[in-house]
Design an enzyme around this catalytic site. Structure first.
Site, PDB file in Angstrom:
ATOM      1  N   LYS A 154      30.997  39.197  39.449  1.00  0.00           N
ATOM      2  CA  LYS A 154      32.139  38.283  39.405  1.00  0.00           C
ATOM      3  C   LYS A 154      32.755  38.233  40.801  1.00  0.00           C
ATOM      4  CE  LYS A 154      36.447  38.551  38.892  1.00  0.00           C
ATOM      5  NZ  LYS A 154      36.850  37.445  39.835  1.00  0.00           N
ATOM      6  N   GLU A 229      36.380  51.273  45.105  1.00  0.00           N
ATOM      7  CA  GLU A 229      36.659  51.316  46.540  1.00  0.00           C
ATOM      8  C   GLU A 229      37.915  50.493  46.733  1.00  0.00           C
ATOM      9  OE1 GLU A 229      37.505  50.484  49.941  1.00  0.00           O
ATOM     10  OE2 GLU A 229      35.815  49.093  49.974  1.00  0.00           O
TER      11      GLU A 229
END
Length: 459
Positions: A154, A229
């Site tokens: 996505k 992250e």
């Protein structure tokens, strides 16, 4: 199903209106990925490797097209966009060597044989940010595919164009339908449904710490595997014994690259007091020399910010003169007039005990704060004065000091006398609220597999 106007941030013109996936469409994509998983998992290591090499070749054959899409979609300078497309190719090619090397172990035990296997997880969702759309897509997608998982990417709604094209190139390379799907959509709709879907076994997310925490909470009920992250507030630490000319010349690119829209940006410069004045003298011409301009000009070094809203956010960190915070503007670079979400490279000065938004928060723009320090202990205190811990740099000619500082600074990726943070063949990830898990490098496949232990009795 809605649609999103993709805007060129250098011209403020609409490039394309892209349909955004609904929750129902996410469900359909997950179903396709789940059905494709069995055959992809059973694909022989050599065959899977050949398909990934063919995928890398397709990317290589379309490097210029992909780079041009990124210039138009994200406003990245063309030289940077070319590097990003090449990085995607290199990461896919690197992990194309993994399927044939994904070996377990034989562990000595009494009474039999003990072996381990690395089993793929299943359907993996990779949620990509807008700042580096191509590389970060590859960092999650490539090892996941190499390990035998199927993947749904996505992309950020602001920057879907290169991801969509990469999905087409995967099919052209011969990857079976459903193995890699690209699903443009918004975070609250497509992203949330991907995170919450019970048949998605792992989420890889790069983005803000705030959203990362929300994803953690959404993954908790199903104990869904997760790699994060997140944000950063990294320090560039310059000791008095360093090569000051080199440190000052390189400092702007450690924070202003990609217009500062980089989680590894060294947005704090800590300078030992004995060298503080001299460093600022050297830093000013380096900052003023940074070339901001037309992204299609190969001499351009930084482009615009991604959107008008983001520019307004970045602007809020820069004080309009002395405003009682003790933070002042030392100097600013220049940017083009006219359309585009431009913001000048900006250097702020703060005292020895800074406490202001520009010091505390991730700006994600071309703004850096310079602070003096006294000694190693003071530098460590200032560098670690943040909930983040992603990257950083240490400048010194003293090898012992370099090693002491490298161990003391709480960050996952450090550079000594340089600003390098990310190489696809070495691990990348953060400490503290900069996330958890490691991407890239030889061990990344472990994040996309489960270790299965099997004991076979010989009695």
């Amino acid at each position: 199903m809605g649609a999103f106007n993709v805007i060129n941030p250098a011209t403020e013109e609409v490039v394309e209106t892209v349909p955004m996936a609904s929750a129902v469409e996410v469900d359909a994509a997950v179903d396709r990925a789940k059905r494709a998983f069995g055959a992809w998992r059973a694909c022989g290591p050599g065959d899977r490797a050949r398909l990934l090499r063919a995928f890398a070749q397709q990317i290589d054959d379309h490097l210029d097209e992909l780079a041009e899409l990124e210039v138009t979609n994200a406003g990245h300078p063309v030289s940077q966009a070319q590097w990003e497309a090449a990085n995607l190719r290199d990461v896919v090619l690197y992990y194309a060597g993994a399927p044939e090397r994904l070996s377990g172990r034989q562990i000595p035990v009494p009474g039999g044989l003990d072996v381990t296997f690395h089993e793929p997880l299943g359907v993996v969702g990779v949620i990509v940010p807008w700042n580096y759309p191509m590389p970060i897509m590859g960092w999650g997608m490539a090892p996941a595919l190499a390990a035998g998982n199927t993947v749904i990417v996505k992309p950020a709604e602001l920057t879907p164009l290169t991801a969509r094209r990469v999905g087409e190139l995967a099919l052209a390379a011969g990857l079976p339908e459903g193995v890699l799907q690209v699903l443009p959509g918004t975070g609250p709709v497509a992203g949330r449904r991907l995170v919450e879907h019970e048949d998605v076994r792992k989420i890889v997310f790069t983005g803000s710490t705030r959203v990362g925490k929300e994803i953690m909470a959404a993954c908790a009920p199903g104990v869904k595997r997760l790699t994060l992250e997140l944000g950063g507030k990294s320090s560039n630490i310059v000791f008095a014994d360093a090569d000051l000319e080199k440190a000052a010349a390189s400092a702007p690119y450690a924070v202003f690259e990609n217009a500062g829209q980089d989680c590894c940006a060294r947005s704090r410069i800590l300078v030992q007091r004995q060298a503080y004045d001299r460093f600022l003298e050297l830093l000013e011409p380096a900052v003023l020399g940074v070339r901001a301009g037309d992204p299609y000009d190969e001499k351009t070094e930084i482009g615009p910010l991604i959107s008008a809203a983001h520019r307004q956010k970045v602007r809020s960190y820069v004080p309009p003169g002395e405003n009682g915070t003790g933070v002042t503007i030392a100097f600013q670079g220049s940017v083009p007039d006219g359309p585009g979400y431009w913001f000048p490279p900006t250097v702020l000065l703060a005292g020895t005990a800074p406490r202001c938004p520009a010091w505390d928060e991730e700006i994600f723009g071309p703004v850096v704060t310079v602070v003096p320090f006294e000694d190693e202990a003071d530098a460590v205190r200032l560098a670690n004065d943040t909930p983040y811990g992603l990257s950083g740099s240490i400048w010194t000619r003293d090898v012992g000091r370099a090693l002491r500082m490298s161990r003391a600074v709480e960050a996952g990726n450090l550079s000594v006398n340089s600003h390098s943070s990310v190489r696809y063949w070495t691990p990348f990830g953060g400490f503290k609220q900069s996330g958890f898990g490691r991407e890239l490098g030889p061990d990344a496949l472990a994040a996309f597999t489960e270790t299965k232990n099997v004991f076979i009795s010989t009695d």
